[in-house]
Design a protein around this motif. Structure first.
Motif: not given
Length: 319
Positions: A35, A262, A277, A279
């Motif tokens: 994150g 998020f 968060r 990805s």
């Protein structure tokens, strides 16, 4: 390039992503798996661009405890060297007939007792220099323990989103088509309510002959839930309006892209909103798979069992 042009025409871009658009200025992913931003700051002195308080608060427990332990050993060693340099005869209680190693060890433990303000009284300073040094060490010890106590309190009292994301995102069958699946689960004994999620796609595309980065909002089947107590699978239906609509398994391997996730939720314990968060690069998206269920009813039917070790479990499926 026809695929890229189709995305540009149908998908709605997000201009408020907070990231730039110059593809040549970016290196690696936008957001790390934990994150944190994948950014290295330069151009300013280290002590000005780093918040040591935030660094000590955010570092892992083992590293934090190691730093405190090493600091305690080193600073007492430094004071012991100074005591020894002034002269062991100024530390009443250390026998002059003892070996050098034993005398230094006694000076070290006297330093430790002074630093912690324990003061057993077996050894006491005599003379101005030794007394002044022991007084200064006691003050430094008090300040050091005050700082350490504040750091301990900050680490324990810091509101944290104890959420864990699956290692991979999946593209799975969904209704009559397919969807992007991202799973998250609370892994501590916390109570999260009013959870909301936002998912974006960042991708390097060609626009008027130039490479640029564009961001797209990925609509979710369910973007808000009242309580986050079990696993939550974020589902982005891949419809004709989705920027992933024409993507095949081969396209995910060829195109550079990243899914940004998020999540914000309310922690009842701290009465505060926390955020998490992560990805997923296109290389971390598994095509043709679905998550296995993480929870089931207990044998006596009185509870729901959430299996945290099944967060990353999935099975392959055919479209």
């Amino acid at each position: 390039m026809a695929l890229i042009k189709t995305i540009n025409q149908k998908a709605q871009t997000d201009k408020n992503s907070g990231f730039g658009t110059n593809a040549n200025s970016y290196g690696g992913r936008f957001v790390n798996k934990d994150g944190t931003a994948n950014v290295e700051k330069r151009g300013m002195h280290l002590f000005r661009r780093i918040s040591w308080y935030h660094t000590m608060i955010d570092m892992p427990n083992w590293k934090f405890m190691s730093i405190l332990f090493i600091f305690y050993i080193v600073i007492n060693f430094i004071f012991a060297v100074i005591y020894y340099a002034i002269g062991i005869e100024h530390l009443d209680g250390i026998a002059q007939s003892q070996s050098i190693l034993t005398q230094f060890g006694q000076a070290y433990f006297f330093s430790a007792q002074t630093f912690t303000t324990v003061g057993y009284g077996h050894i006491s300073p005599t003379g101005f220099l030794t007394s002044a040094l022991s007084s200064a060490e006691a003050l430094i010890g008090l300040l050091s323990f005050a700082i350490a106590t504040g750091l301990f309190f900050g680490r324990f009292s810091k509101p944290t989103a104890f959420l864990k994301f699956a290692d991979n995102a999946l593209i799975s069958p969904y209704k009559e088509g397919k969807g992007l699946m991202i799973r998250v689960v609370p892994f501590k004994n916390t109570n999260f309510t009013d959870a909301s999620a936002k998912v974006m796609l960042g991708m390097s595309v060609e626009d008027n002959g130039e490479h640029t980065i564009k961001f797209y909002n990925l609509d979710l089947e369910l973007g808000k839930i009242n309580a986050l107590t079990l696993s939550w699978t974020l589902v982005h239906p891949i419809t004709e309006e989705s920027p992933l609509y024409n993507f095949s398994e081969e396209d995910l391997k060829k195109v550079q892209g990243e899914i940004l996730v998020f999540i914000t939720t309310f922690d009842n314990m701290y009465s505060n909103t926390v955020a998490a968060r992560t990805s997923y690069t296109f290389g971390e998206i598994i095509y043709g798979a679905k998550f296995e269920t993480m929870y089931n009813r207990s044998k006596d039917g009185s509870k729901t069992i959430l299996h945290l070790d099944k967060l990353n479990h999935y099975q392959s499926v055919n479209f």
